[in-house]
Design an enzyme around this catalytic site. Structure first.
Site, PDB file in Angstrom:
ATOM      1  N   HIS A 130       0.840  -1.186   0.000  1.00 10.11           N
ATOM      2  CA  HIS A 130       0.000   0.000   0.000  1.00 10.11           C
ATOM      3  C   HIS A 130       0.880   1.244   0.000  1.00 10.11           C
ATOM      4  O   HIS A 130       2.106   1.167   0.090  1.00 10.11           O
ATOM      5  CB  HIS A 130      -0.954  -0.007   1.195  1.00 10.11           C
ATOM      6  CG  HIS A 130      -2.172  -0.847   0.987  1.00 10.11           C
ATOM      7  ND1 HIS A 130      -3.120  -0.558   0.035  1.00 10.11           N
ATOM      8  CD2 HIS A 130      -2.587  -1.994   1.597  1.00 10.11           C
ATOM      9  CE1 HIS A 130      -4.083  -1.473   0.064  1.00 10.11           C
ATOM     10  NE2 HIS A 130      -3.777  -2.354   0.996  1.00 10.11           N
ATOM     11  N   ASP A 160      -0.269   6.654  -3.689  1.00 12.09           N
ATOM     12  CA  ASP A 160      -1.441   6.311  -4.496  1.00 12.09           C
ATOM     13  C   ASP A 160      -1.784   7.399  -5.500  1.00 12.09           C
ATOM     14  O   ASP A 160      -1.919   7.135  -6.698  1.00 12.09           O
ATOM     15  CB  ASP A 160      -2.651   6.068  -3.596  1.00 12.09           C
ATOM     16  CG  ASP A 160      -2.544   4.792  -2.785  1.00 12.09           C
ATOM     17  OD1 ASP A 160      -1.665   3.970  -3.097  1.00 12.09           O
ATOM     18  OD2 ASP A 160      -3.317   4.625  -1.835  1.00 12.09           O
TER      19      ASP A 160
END
Length: 343
Positions: A130, A160
Site C-alpha cells: 500500500h 497512491d
C-alpha cells in the site's frame, strides 16, 4: 449509465476504466473532469470499488460479468471502440481475464494504462503493498521524520495519488499524443514506486549539491528549525510557518515581535533549539484565528492547519470555488487544473 462529462480539452476521448481502488479511479476522474468520456466496467454483485462517490464524477458505469462469454465479449467490444483503457489490478489479472494488452494487438492505436504499486516487472511485482510501503522504498518516507520519531505521511496522497494516479494520467496523455501522430499506442506501466521516486527529484538534486542531509536534525524541512514547521496555538489548534527565504524570515520575525533576533543568522543551526522554543512559546500566546488575523496574507509564509471540514469554508477556497457542494451536503474538490476559454 450517467451522461458523459461536460465539454473540455479532452472531449472526444473515449476511455474504459476497470473498476478498482484509489489511483485508477482518480486518474479516470481527472480525464472525465476535462471532457473525456470515461466508462467504468463494474463487477456484478460487488460493492462499488472506486472508494466512494468522490471519484465517480463525470463517469458512466456499466456492470459486466467478465467470467461469462457474453460479458467478456461486450467488454472487448467496448475496449475496441475506445482510445484507451486504464486498470489498477495486480499484474496478470487482466491477462487471465482475456483482456490484457496482447489481446488487443489488432487495435493498433489503443493506449493501455496500468497503475500498480511495484510495477509490472521486478521481484516485488506480485507482492501486496500500500501507499506507505511504496513511499518507504523510495527513501521519501525517511524525509518526513523528526529526530527519534517514526516517519509519518498524509494517507494516500504521495504514493497512491501522486506517484500513481497523476503519473498514470500523464503517461496516458503522452502515449495518446504519440498514437495520434503515429497511429500506434503503447502500454503505460505506471508504478507508484517509480512515480514517487520521480517526485523526489528535487530532494536528490539538493542532496547531490550538499543542501540536504539524510540526518533529520540537519534539515530545516524536518521539523527542527524555528521557521519551517507547524506550531500549536493557545486553543490547541495549529498553524504552519514556511519562511525559507531571508526576506520572508525577516517579515516573520517582525510580525512575531522578535526584533532582537538577527535575520542573517537564519541558518545557524546552533541557535535553532533556543529560538524554536521562543517561537513556539510566542505562538502559544494566541489562538489560531488570532494568528490568522495577524499573519494571513502577509509575506511571512503562513497558513492555518485546517481540517478537511474547515478547508472548503476558508475565504480563499470560497473565492476560487476550490470545492463544490454535493447533493448530500458534503464538499468535494473542484476540477483542477483550470483552463481559459479557447483563444
Amino acid at each position: 449509465m450517467q451522461a458523459p462529462s461536460s465539454p473540455g480539452p479532452l472531449t472526444g476521448l473515449k476511455v474504459i476504466e476497470m473498476a478498482g481502488l484509489g489511483p485508477c479511479p482518480l486518474a479516470g476522474m481527472l480525464l472525465a473532469d476535462h471532457g473525456a468520456d470515461v466508462l467504468v466496467i463494474e463487477r456484478p454483485g460487488a460493492p462499488m470499488l472506486d472508494t466512494g462517490t468522490g471519484l465517480q464524477r463525470g463517469k458512466r458505469r456499466i456492470t459486466l460479468d467478465l467470467k461469462s462469454p457474453d460479458g467478456l465479449a461486450q467488454a472487448r467490444r467496448l475496449i475496441d471502440d475506445a482510445d484507451a483503457v486504464i486498470e489498477g489490478l495486480r499484474p496478470g489479472v487482466m491477462e487471465r481475464l482475456g483482456l490484457g494488452p496482447d489481446s488487443f494487438a489488432h487495435h493498433l492505436r489503443l493506449v493501455y494504462g496500468r497503475v500498480t504499486g511495484w510495477g509490472q516487472t521486478g521481484p516485488l511485482a506480485q507482492a501486496a503493498g500500500h501507499d506507505i510501503n511504496y513511499v518507504a522504498l523510495t527513501g521519501v518516507l525517511s524525509v518526513a521524520s523528526r529526530p527519534g520519531v517514526a516517519p509519518s505521511i498524509p494517507a494516500t496522497l504521495i504514493g497512491d495519488m501522486g506517484g500513481g494516479a497523476l503519473l498514470l494520467a500523464f503517461g496516458l496523455m503522452a502515449a495518446l499524443w504519440e498514437a495520434r501522430q503515429t497511429g500506434r499506442g503503447r502500454v503505460v506501466d505506471a508504478a507508484m514506486v517509480d512515480g514517487v521516486g520521480l517526485m523526489s527529484s528535487l530532494l536528490h538534486s539538493m542532496r547531490a549539491d550538499g543542501l540536504w542531509s539524510d540526518e533529520p536534525e540537519q534539515n530545516f524541512f524536518l521539523h527542527n528549525s524555528p521557521f519551517y514547521d507547524c506550531f500549536e496555538c493557545a486553543d490547541g489548534r495549529f498553524i504552519s510557518l514556511g519562511a525559507l527565504e531571508p526576506q520572508f524570515y525577516g517579515e516573520l520575525l517582525r510580525r512575531l515581535d522578535l526584533a532582537d533576533v538577527e535575520p542573517a543568522a537564519q541558518h545557524d543551526r546552533s541557535q535553532w533549539p533556543q529560538l524554536r522554543e521562543r517561537v513556539a512559546a510566542r505562538i502559544r500566546e494566541k489562538t489560531r484565528d488570532e494568528w490568522c488575523a495577524l499573519l494571513e496574507g502577509s509575506d511571512a509564509c503562513f497558513a492555518p492547519v485546517l481540517t478537511l471540514g474547515e478547508a472548503p469554508l476558508h475565504p480563499h477556497a470560497q473565492a476560487r470555488a476550490s470545492f463544490v457542494p454535493t447533493r448530500d451536503g458534503y464538499w468535494q474538490p473542484a476540477v483542477a487544473p483550470r483552463f481559459s476559454k479557447p483563444r
